[in-house]
Motif scaffolding. Sequence first.
Motif, PDB file in Angstrom:
ATOM      1  N   PRO A  58     -41.540   2.098  10.617  1.00 36.82           N
ATOM      2  CA  PRO A  58     -41.994   2.074   9.216  1.00 36.82           C
ATOM      3  C   PRO A  58     -42.568   0.740   8.757  1.00 36.82           C
ATOM      4  O   PRO A  58     -42.970   0.606   7.600  1.00 36.82           O
ATOM      5  CB  PRO A  58     -40.686   2.359   8.457  1.00 36.82           C
ATOM      6  N   ARG A  59     -42.645  -0.252   9.640  1.00 41.38           N
ATOM      7  CA  ARG A  59     -43.021  -1.598   9.176  1.00 41.38           C
ATOM      8  C   ARG A  59     -44.466  -1.657   8.655  1.00 41.38           C
ATOM      9  O   ARG A  59     -45.356  -1.035   9.233  1.00 41.38           O
ATOM     10  CB  ARG A  59     -42.867  -2.612  10.319  1.00 41.38           C
ATOM     11  N   PRO A  60     -44.678  -2.426   7.606  1.00 41.64           N
ATOM     12  CA  PRO A  60     -46.050  -2.587   7.122  1.00 41.64           C
ATOM     13  C   PRO A  60     -46.862  -3.471   8.066  1.00 41.64           C
ATOM     14  O   PRO A  60     -46.294  -4.239   8.841  1.00 41.64           O
ATOM     15  CB  PRO A  60     -45.869  -3.277   5.766  1.00 41.64           C
ATOM     16  N   VAL A  61     -48.168  -3.358   7.991  1.00 42.24           N
ATOM     17  CA  VAL A  61     -49.045  -4.242   8.765  1.00 42.24           C
ATOM     18  C   VAL A  61     -48.972  -5.637   8.133  1.00 42.24           C
ATOM     19  O   VAL A  61     -48.967  -5.772   6.914  1.00 42.24           O
ATOM     20  CB  VAL A  61     -50.507  -3.736   8.718  1.00 42.24           C
ATOM     21  N   GLY A  62     -48.913  -6.662   8.980  1.00 49.86           N
ATOM     22  CA  GLY A  62     -48.861  -8.032   8.459  1.00 49.86           C
ATOM     23  C   GLY A  62     -50.193  -8.747   8.628  1.00 49.86           C
ATOM     24  O   GLY A  62     -51.020  -8.335   9.450  1.00 49.86           O
ATOM     25  N   PRO A  63     -50.408  -9.828   7.882  1.00 48.50           N
ATOM     26  CA  PRO A  63     -51.668 -10.586   7.996  1.00 48.50           C
ATOM     27  C   PRO A  63     -51.905 -11.109   9.413  1.00 48.50           C
ATOM     28  O   PRO A  63     -53.055 -11.194   9.857  1.00 48.50           O
ATOM     29  CB  PRO A  63     -51.475 -11.750   7.019  1.00 48.50           C
ATOM     30  N   ALA A  64     -50.822 -11.426  10.154  1.00 47.76           N
ATOM     31  CA  ALA A  64     -51.005 -11.949  11.518  1.00 47.76           C
ATOM     32  C   ALA A  64     -51.602 -10.870  12.422  1.00 47.76           C
ATOM     33  O   ALA A  64     -52.434 -11.169  13.293  1.00 47.76           O
ATOM     34  CB  ALA A  64     -49.669 -12.430  12.080  1.00 47.76           C
ATOM     35  N   ALA A  65     -51.192  -9.612  12.208  1.00 43.62           N
ATOM     36  CA  ALA A  65     -51.750  -8.523  13.028  1.00 43.62           C
ATOM     37  C   ALA A  65     -53.229  -8.318  12.713  1.00 43.62           C
ATOM     38  O   ALA A  65     -54.045  -8.070  13.611  1.00 43.62           O
ATOM     39  CB  ALA A  65     -50.964  -7.232  12.787  1.00 43.62           C
ATOM     40  N   ILE A  66     -53.581  -8.446  11.437  1.00 42.17           N
ATOM     41  CA  ILE A  66     -54.997  -8.293  11.070  1.00 42.17           C
ATOM     42  C   ILE A  66     -55.818  -9.435  11.693  1.00 42.17           C
ATOM     43  O   ILE A  66     -56.903  -9.218  12.239  1.00 42.17           O
ATOM     44  CB  ILE A  66     -55.167  -8.273   9.527  1.00 42.17           C
ATOM     45  N   ALA A  67     -55.270 -10.650  11.657  1.00 43.78           N
ATOM     46  CA  ALA A  67     -55.987 -11.795  12.258  1.00 43.78           C
ATOM     47  C   ALA A  67     -56.164 -11.558  13.759  1.00 43.78           C
ATOM     48  O   ALA A  67     -57.251 -11.807  14.314  1.00 43.78           O
ATOM     49  CB  ALA A  67     -55.213 -13.084  11.995  1.00 43.78           C
ATOM     50  N   ALA A  68     -55.110 -11.056  14.426  1.00 41.72           N
ATOM     51  CA  ALA A  68     -55.207 -10.783  15.869  1.00 41.72           C
ATOM     52  C   ALA A  68     -56.213  -9.666  16.135  1.00 41.72           C
ATOM     53  O   ALA A  68     -56.999  -9.729  17.085  1.00 41.72           O
ATOM     54  CB  ALA A  68     -53.825 -10.414  16.420  1.00 41.72           C
ATOM     55  N   ALA A  69     -56.206  -8.644  15.277  1.00 38.88           N
ATOM     56  CA  ALA A  69     -57.136  -7.514  15.448  1.00 38.88           C
ATOM     57  C   ALA A  69     -58.579  -7.977  15.286  1.00 38.88           C
ATOM     58  O   ALA A  69     -59.479  -7.498  15.992  1.00 38.88           O
ATOM     59  CB  ALA A  69     -56.806  -6.418  14.429  1.00 38.88           C
TER      60      ALA A  69
END
Length: 261
Positions: A206-217
């Motif tokens: 259920p975890r939300p997406v974090g800014p670090a994942a968006i930066a990695a993506a």
Amino acid sequence: MNLIVTTIHKPTPAAEEYARALASRLGAPLVARERRSLAALRAAYGADTVLVAAKDGPVVHTPDGAYFFHLSMAELRINNLKDGKPDHMIAAMGLAPGMSVLDCTLGLATDAIVASFAAGEEGRVVGLESSPLIAAVTGYGLAAFASGRPDVDAALRRVAVVNADYNGHLATLPAASFDIVFFDPMFRTPVMASSSLQPLRQLADPRPVGPAAIAAARLVARRRVVMKEARGSGEFARLGFATIVGGKYSSVHYGVMETGC
Ligand SMILES: C[S@@+](CC[C@H](N)C(=O)[O-])C[C@H]1O[C@@H](n2cnc3c(N)ncnc32)[C@H](O)[C@@H]1O
């Protein structure tokens, strides 16, 4: 979750072997069925969730219902694409034949199957799923489900499943190694109280997406990072999606970030 793995009544040797393999892969106890009902097994082993290695693939019996692979809306969406009708996700991705998609939140793979159809034989779709149970059910379906339609089945077979958390996995991928990186997290507020989605909610991360994942993506995506969320969700602004597209009357929208060409 307290999980046990068992078979259908009167399993074939192959079904027994499959149950054994699933139990070992999931690190869950394998329990002989011995003509017992699921309720009896739950009570005997203090389990809330029972994975049954059934004839047509794994079925996960959660307290909220059974979870198993099915095409959901994928077939209808593929039919629409074949009829030349637009699909909001495909449009948001700018997906064309031959492109590659990393689906960071595979789930039941409905979106991945539609992406696989649109990307075609020359395209590539990889799906990441952090829940080992969901990865097992979806992986089985993508490899073995027979819809009776060669074009649909071919789209299923072309989706590769990786049981991994995108938070760690994205950093292992080379820069610009996929055209599109896609997220469809569990919505902060479920859009509809769909009974068929209840079992998924029990099992899903259920975890939300974090800014670090968006930066990695953004590093991995050659063209776009796309995120599906509920229409009007504050998640788009929180994660920096300035462009939001989707149907006028649709309850879901897509945030789009261009990353390159
Ligand atoms: C809303 S569902 C995705 C549904 C999917 N788009 C479909 O068409 O079936 C979200 C899925 O992402 C998975 N998930 C959530 N966080 C994840 C993470 N950090 N890494 C990998 N998978 C994750 C959940 O377990 C769940 O199965």
